[in-house]
Write an enzyme that holds these catalytic residues in place. Structure first.
Site, short mmCIF file in Angstrom:
data_model
loop_
_atom_site.label_atom_id
_atom_site.label_comp_id
_atom_site.label_asym_id
_atom_site.label_seq_id
_atom_site.Cartn_x
_atom_site.Cartn_y
_atom_site.Cartn_z
CG MET A 30 -1.89 -1.20 1.17
SD MET A 30 -3.44 -0.96 2.07
CE MET A 30 -2.86 -0.72 3.71
CG HIS A 34 8.33 0.21 6.02
ND1 HIS A 34 8.63 -1.14 6.09
CD2 HIS A 34 6.99 0.30 6.20
CE1 HIS A 34 7.52 -1.81 6.32
NE2 HIS A 34 6.51 -0.97 6.37
CG HIS A 37 7.04 -2.03 2.03
ND1 HIS A 37 6.84 -0.92 2.79
CD2 HIS A 37 5.85 -2.69 1.99
CE1 HIS A 37 5.57 -0.89 3.20
NE2 HIS A 37 4.96 -1.95 2.74
CD GLN A 61 -6.25 -3.62 2.74
OE1 GLN A 61 -6.18 -4.11 1.62
NE2 GLN A 61 -5.26 -3.75 3.62
N GLY A 147 4.89 -9.89 4.12
CA GLY A 147 5.64 -9.85 5.37
C GLY A 147 5.01 -10.73 6.44
CG MET A 184 10.97 -1.97 9.71
SD MET A 184 11.46 -0.28 9.45
CE MET A 184 13.15 -0.39 9.98
CB SER A 185 4.25 -0.87 10.91
OG SER A 185 2.96 -0.40 10.60
CB SER A 186 3.00 2.23 6.45
OG SER A 186 3.63 1.41 5.49
O1 PAF Z 1 -0.23 -5.69 3.60
C1 PAF Z 1 -0.64 -4.80 2.83
O2 PAF Z 1 0.06 -3.82 2.54
C2 PAF Z 1 -2.03 -4.93 2.22
O3 PAF Z 1 -2.92 -5.54 3.09
C3 PAF Z 1 -2.02 -5.64 0.85
C4 PAF Z 1 -1.54 -7.08 0.96
C5 PAF Z 1 -1.14 -4.89 -0.13
C6 PAF Z 1 -3.45 -5.67 0.28
O4 PAF Z 1 -3.97 -4.40 0.15
#
Ligand code: PAF
Length: 280
Positions: A30, A34, A37, A61, A147, A184-186
């Site tokens: 998404m 970071h 990714h 989502q 991840g 790590m997380s956005s």
């Molecule tokens: O983990 C994410 O960034 C999202 O849930 C994904 C897998 C790209 C689906 O939108």
């Protein structure tokens, strides 16, 4: 690096790659890329002839009241990261392209999507599975990378790939952590100084759980109590759940004697963080 927004063009690109008998790795994201990714991209780069990264902040989502509007978006910085990591194609579809008027078909992942994070985010995993399947259908990967921090998401996508005979290898990649252990997380970008300091309690509590396990403790209750007690020392942390579950069925276990994961979700001044620890 090619940047493709249009779904038809991405599909044509993927068909071209696959008919040239080249392997294609997809890294669905998404954005707000970071080091976590980057690790996914590097693993993809190491195994596949072509690497496609998708960036799409999937609105379905996010539940009403969640952070869809404020979710970090920085396409220019993400483009630079992808170029530097040797990504072949960056796929940046628009919402209207993926969800045109009349869109109505969705995936139901079943009970597995109602546990853990699914309890507080009903419908979230159906929406994740739906968008991931759409991205798979458009970009036709041979292999896709996710991840392990999003442990439940990874399990659900593995299950979907198997249940629906997708013929796509799903690879889970170890969580990348900051120097002090925070995964790590956005969403870490939402944390102010005090929140960021408090957040370190999460990996510290997981490390304590790991030490207990290594000492021979096998009672889920004992390990969970210890994690809960450590987290309760941080007044900014509100625990959503701490559970020890078997990897196969995502069911809680009382005694740890098979492949299990300690999974937790907390909120720190409204920012929701998840993390987990593999046991056994
Ligand atoms: O983990 C994410 O960034 C999202 O849930 C994904 C897998 C790209 C689906 O939108």
């Amino acid at each position: 690096m090619k940047i493709i927004e249009e779904i038809g063009l991405m599909r044509a690109e993927a068909v071209g790659i696959r008919s040239a008998n080249e392997s294609l790795a997809l890294v669905p994201t998404m954005g707000a890329l970071h080091r976590g990714h980057i690790e996914l991209i590097r693993r993809a780069r190491a195994v596949a002839d072509r690497v496609v990264v998708s960036i799409f902040v999937n609105p379905t989502q996010f539940a009403p009241g969640e952070d869809l509007e404020k979710y970090p978006r920085n396409l220019q910085a993400d483009i630079e990261v992808c170029k530097a990591e040797g990504v072949d194609t960056l796929f940046t579809p628009a919402v209207a392209g993926l969800y045109p008027d009349g869109f109505g078909t969705t995936i139901d992942v079943g009970e597995i999507g109602t546990k853990l994070c699914g309890l507080s985010r009903p419908g979230h995993f159906n929406a994740v599975a739906t968008i991931v399947l759409k991205l798979f259908n458009i970009s036709r990967p041979t292999v896709a990378f996710f991840g392990k921090k999003d442990f439940q998401q990874l399990s659900i996508i593995e299950r979907m790939a198997s249940d629906l005979n997708l013929c796509i290898e799903i690879i889970g990649v170890e969580t990348v952590r900051e120097a002090d252990g925070l995964a790590m997380s956005s969403r870490n970008r939402y944390l102010g100084t005090a929140e960021r300091k408090a957040a370190v309690a999460v990996p510290s509590a997981l490390n304590a759980a790991s030490r207990l396990f290594k000492k021979g403790v096998r009672s889920s209750g004992s390990i969970i109590s210890s994690v809960s007690e450590l987290l309760s020392r941080e007044s900014l942390i509100e625990v959503e759940y701490i559970k020890i579950i078997c990897v196969k069925r995502l069911e809680e276990v009382e005694f740890i004697d098979e492949k299990t994961v300690l999974a937790l979700a907390v909120k720190i001044s409204g920012t929701r963080l998840i993390d987990n620890l593999e046991l056994c």
